[in-house]
Design a protein around this motif. Sequence first.
Motif, PDB file in Angstrom:
ATOM      1  N   UNK A 115       0.833  -1.212   0.000  1.00  0.00           N
ATOM      2  CA  UNK A 115       0.000   0.000   0.000  1.00  0.00           C
ATOM      3  C   UNK A 115       0.864   1.257   0.000  1.00  0.00           C
ATOM      4  N   UNK A 116       1.931   1.266   0.793  1.00  0.00           N
ATOM      5  CA  UNK A 116       2.844   2.415   0.823  1.00  0.00           C
ATOM      6  C   UNK A 116       3.432   2.662  -0.563  1.00  0.00           C
ATOM      7  N   UNK A 117       3.880   1.606  -1.219  1.00  0.00           N
ATOM      8  CA  UNK A 117       4.482   1.750  -2.545  1.00  0.00           C
ATOM      9  C   UNK A 117       3.445   2.229  -3.564  1.00  0.00           C
ATOM     10  N   UNK A 118       2.231   1.715  -3.487  1.00  0.00           N
ATOM     11  CA  UNK A 118       1.173   2.180  -4.384  1.00  0.00           C
ATOM     12  C   UNK A 118       0.836   3.652  -4.128  1.00  0.00           C
ATOM     13  N   UNK A 119       0.769   4.040  -2.850  1.00  0.00           N
ATOM     14  CA  UNK A 119       0.548   5.454  -2.514  1.00  0.00           C
ATOM     15  C   UNK A 119       1.676   6.308  -3.095  1.00  0.00           C
ATOM     16  N   UNK A 120       2.904   5.854  -2.923  1.00  0.00           N
ATOM     17  CA  UNK A 120       4.054   6.596  -3.445  1.00  0.00           C
ATOM     18  C   UNK A 120       3.973   6.740  -4.963  1.00  0.00           C
ATOM     19  N   UNK A 121       3.615   5.681  -5.662  1.00  0.00           N
ATOM     20  CA  UNK A 121       3.496   5.763  -7.123  1.00  0.00           C
ATOM     21  C   UNK A 121       2.500   6.848  -7.510  1.00  0.00           C
ATOM     22  N   UNK A 122       1.378   6.903  -6.787  1.00  0.00           N
ATOM     23  CA  UNK A 122       0.356   7.928  -7.072  1.00  0.00           C
ATOM     24  C   UNK A 122       0.847   9.325  -6.703  1.00  0.00           C
TER      25      UNK A 122
END
Length: 176
Positions: A115-122
């Motif tokens: 989730x952190x990595x997906x948030x970062x991508x966004x």
Amino acid sequence: MEGEKISFRRHCSEISTTSFCCGDAEIDKWFRAKSLKDHDKRKHIVTCVHAAGDDSVVIGFYALSTVIEEAGNLPGVFYVPFFGNSKYFPCLSMVYLAVRQDQQRQGIGSAIMVKVILDFADYGEQIGLPLLILTPLNSKVAAFYESLGFERYRRGVGMFLPLQTAIDMREGLVGR
């Protein structure tokens, strides 16, 4: 938590932090006493993790902040200078990630990290943050982050994940 789902919710006054214990006294103290204040002041964005359908108990959380990193710490990394100053650039920093002690080693930390990595991508794409940075607590945790694509810097103390790596991971998950 095998087979169960988790949910993510931004920190708010309705979420109780008093019973949270991950086993690290400093992190536990911050989460119980300061996390909501820091979140409300926008010092950190704190996201709480619950078992799906049960918002009464926090089983984990993570805290993110935007920070300014010195370009000299990351030679060869592409970045947009911070307000025209080529010595510094903005990054997203994972300040804390913790899982309740009685819920550890069940895949929750790995799910939170996705989730952190997906948030970062966004966030990275939207506002131009080239790196997600963090400081692992120990070598075992550092090895976990390396398995996700993080690289070491600051003489091995810090770790970073390039935005493009996070975007590629997101695309890989969406393509499934």
